[in-house]
Write a protein that holds these residues in place. Sequence first.
Motif, PDB file in Angstrom:
ATOM      1  N   ALA A  53       0.867  -1.184   0.000  1.00  0.00           N
ATOM      2  CA  ALA A  53       0.000   0.000   0.000  1.00  0.00           C
ATOM      3  C   ALA A  53       0.900   1.229   0.000  1.00  0.00           C
ATOM      4  N   LEU A  54       1.067   1.848  -1.163  1.00  0.00           N
ATOM      5  CA  LEU A  54       2.093   2.884  -1.313  1.00  0.00           C
ATOM      6  C   LEU A  54       1.531   4.251  -1.694  1.00  0.00           C
ATOM      7  N   ALA A  55       0.665   4.298  -2.705  1.00  0.00           N
ATOM      8  CA  ALA A  55       0.223   5.581  -3.247  1.00  0.00           C
ATOM      9  C   ALA A  55      -0.718   6.295  -2.284  1.00  0.00           C
ATOM     10  N   GLU A  56      -0.583   7.620  -2.234  1.00  0.00           N
ATOM     11  CA  GLU A  56      -1.425   8.449  -1.381  1.00  0.00           C
ATOM     12  C   GLU A  56      -1.901   9.669  -2.158  1.00  0.00           C
ATOM     13  N   GLU A  57      -3.067  10.159  -1.803  1.00  0.00           N
ATOM     14  CA  GLU A  57      -3.577  11.369  -2.432  1.00  0.00           C
ATOM     15  C   GLU A  57      -2.709  12.553  -2.010  1.00  0.00           C
TER      16      GLU A  57
ATOM     17  N   ILE B 156      -1.409   3.665  13.673  1.00  0.00           N
ATOM     18  CA  ILE B 156      -1.332   4.205  12.309  1.00  0.00           C
ATOM     19  C   ILE B 156      -2.621   4.934  11.953  1.00  0.00           C
ATOM     20  N   ASP B 157      -2.460   6.112  11.339  1.00  0.00           N
ATOM     21  CA  ASP B 157      -3.591   6.890  10.833  1.00  0.00           C
ATOM     22  C   ASP B 157      -3.251   7.392   9.431  1.00  0.00           C
ATOM     23  N   GLY B 158      -4.227   7.291   8.525  1.00  0.00           N
ATOM     24  CA  GLY B 158      -4.015   7.773   7.159  1.00  0.00           C
ATOM     25  C   GLY B 158      -4.764   6.933   6.162  1.00  0.00           C
ATOM     26  N   ALA B 159      -4.360   7.024   4.900  1.00  0.00           N
ATOM     27  CA  ALA B 159      -5.039   6.274   3.847  1.00  0.00           C
ATOM     28  C   ALA B 159      -4.101   6.053   2.675  1.00  0.00           C
ATOM     29  N   LYS B 160      -4.297   4.934   2.000  1.00  0.00           N
ATOM     30  CA  LYS B 160      -3.565   4.606   0.775  1.00  0.00           C
ATOM     31  C   LYS B 160      -4.586   4.381  -0.333  1.00  0.00           C
TER      32      LYS B 160
ATOM     33  N   ARG C 259     -13.462  -0.838  -2.446  1.00  0.00           N
ATOM     34  CA  ARG C 259     -13.051  -1.123  -3.813  1.00  0.00           C
ATOM     35  C   ARG C 259     -13.107   0.144  -4.661  1.00  0.00           C
ATOM     36  N   GLN C 260     -12.097   0.344  -5.513  1.00  0.00           N
ATOM     37  CA  GLN C 260     -12.048   1.511  -6.392  1.00  0.00           C
ATOM     38  C   GLN C 260     -12.077   1.074  -7.847  1.00  0.00           C
ATOM     39  N   SER C 261     -12.657   1.914  -8.686  1.00  0.00           N
ATOM     40  CA  SER C 261     -12.671   1.659 -10.119  1.00  0.00           C
ATOM     41  C   SER C 261     -11.397   2.226 -10.744  1.00  0.00           C
ATOM     42  N   THR C 262     -10.749   1.425 -11.582  1.00  0.00           N
ATOM     43  CA  THR C 262      -9.530   1.861 -12.261  1.00  0.00           C
ATOM     44  C   THR C 262      -9.717   1.746 -13.764  1.00  0.00           C
ATOM     45  N   THR C 263      -8.796   2.360 -14.503  1.00  0.00           N
ATOM     46  CA  THR C 263      -8.921   2.392 -15.960  1.00  0.00           C
ATOM     47  C   THR C 263      -8.928   1.003 -16.575  1.00  0.00           C
ATOM     48  N   ASP C 264      -8.190   0.065 -15.967  1.00  0.00           N
ATOM     49  CA  ASP C 264      -8.120  -1.278 -16.558  1.00  0.00           C
ATOM     50  C   ASP C 264      -8.999  -2.291 -15.821  1.00  0.00           C
ATOM     51  N   PHE C 265      -9.872  -1.805 -14.950  1.00  0.00           N
ATOM     52  CA  PHE C 265     -10.833  -2.646 -14.234  1.00  0.00           C
ATOM     53  C   PHE C 265     -10.152  -3.710 -13.360  1.00  0.00           C
ATOM     54  N   SER C 266      -8.951  -3.406 -12.875  1.00  0.00           N
ATOM     55  CA  SER C 266      -8.243  -4.355 -12.017  1.00  0.00           C
ATOM     56  C   SER C 266      -8.802  -4.297 -10.595  1.00  0.00           C
ATOM     57  N   SER C 267      -8.369  -5.250  -9.760  1.00  0.00           N
ATOM     58  CA  SER C 267      -8.821  -5.295  -8.377  1.00  0.00           C
ATOM     59  C   SER C 267      -7.967  -4.341  -7.545  1.00  0.00           C
ATOM     60  N   ALA C 268      -8.512  -3.191  -7.210  1.00  0.00           N
ATOM     61  CA  ALA C 268      -7.784  -2.181  -6.444  1.00  0.00           C
ATOM     62  C   ALA C 268      -8.720  -1.563  -5.427  1.00  0.00           C
ATOM     63  N   GLY C 269      -8.139  -0.939  -4.398  1.00  0.00           N
ATOM     64  CA  GLY C 269      -8.997  -0.368  -3.380  1.00  0.00           C
ATOM     65  C   GLY C 269      -8.348   0.732  -2.566  1.00  0.00           C
ATOM     66  N   LEU C 270      -9.208   1.503  -1.915  1.00  0.00           N
ATOM     67  CA  LEU C 270      -8.797   2.510  -0.938  1.00  0.00           C
ATOM     68  C   LEU C 270      -8.694   1.817   0.416  1.00  0.00           C
ATOM     69  N   VAL C 271      -7.527   1.941   1.065  1.00  0.00           N
ATOM     70  CA  VAL C 271      -7.318   1.334   2.378  1.00  0.00           C
ATOM     71  C   VAL C 271      -7.107   2.462   3.390  1.00  0.00           C
ATOM     72  N   GLU C 272      -7.996   2.551   4.375  1.00  0.00           N
ATOM     73  CA  GLU C 272      -7.935   3.621   5.369  1.00  0.00           C
ATOM     74  C   GLU C 272      -7.564   3.047   6.735  1.00  0.00           C
ATOM     75  N   PHE C 273      -6.788   3.821   7.476  1.00  0.00           N
ATOM     76  CA  PHE C 273      -6.304   3.412   8.797  1.00  0.00           C
ATOM     77  C   PHE C 273      -6.764   4.447   9.829  1.00  0.00           C
ATOM     78  N   ASP C 274      -7.623   4.005  10.737  1.00  0.00           N
ATOM     79  CA  ASP C 274      -8.160   4.887  11.767  1.00  0.00           C
ATOM     80  C   ASP C 274      -7.712   4.370  13.136  1.00  0.00           C
ATOM     81  N   SER C 275      -6.614   4.951  13.635  1.00  0.00           N
ATOM     82  CA  SER C 275      -6.039   4.538  14.929  1.00  0.00           C
ATOM     83  C   SER C 275      -5.832   3.022  14.979  1.00  0.00           C
TER      84      SER C 275
END
Length: 254
Positions: free
Chosen positions: A5-9, A30-34, A72-88
Amino acid sequence: ILTAALAEEYNDDPAHPITRAEKTAEGWRIDGAKITVDSAPLADLFLVPAITEDGVAVFLVEPSDAGVSITRQSTTDFSSAGLVEFDSVQIPADRVLGSVAQGSDIAAWIVERIQLGSTAYQYGVLDQALKLTAEYATERVQFGRPIGSFQAVAQRLADGYIDVKGVRLTLWAAAWRLSEGLPSDGAVQTAKFWAADAGHRVGHTAVHVHGGVGLDEDHPVHRYFLAAKHHEFLLGNATDQLRALGKVLAAVPA
């Protein structure tokens, strides 16, 4: 399934994350989102770089950990991707890779190899897309002659040929440096720049030369376009790579 989980807004350098981790009595919080985390909806374990007061640390996070949410997030190539959020999210101390002092190097190591893998995938996509387009240009007849005989079409295919060879050259140069343990400052970013910049041009050339059929989902070429766009932006687009290269060059004494 283990995924990174690397990319961040709002962050163009995944090796230096915005996601934060604070030391606690039991370990870390940990707090944040990828964003656009590959295989996030299916993953059993995440590698999560996060910034601490002493630097960057890389954590092993399980999707079942309290405070972890996956969308789950929609991507250009319809791959399996998602937003992962960390709340404390509470992480035991034994789920840290190496030490905090090593975290920045570990994160950079992971990012470089994923960028290089993405470039290799992109090379295959562009190489085959160009071959399909060249074949189509010899078969598609307009005004009584194959469209590949028209100068403008031939020039676009020639430019695409140069672009694909540029991706191949910089890819192998970067891969060789990493495999030999040589300094790779700038090599991976150069390869990823070509993968992004050439990916944009070759992907559009494939669609444009094919004409309307290039956008038809019954024809395979649209899949190459979608894959090329995905790897154009994965872990940094062309502009991001130029910024990274600029930092490398600026650090070299005059």
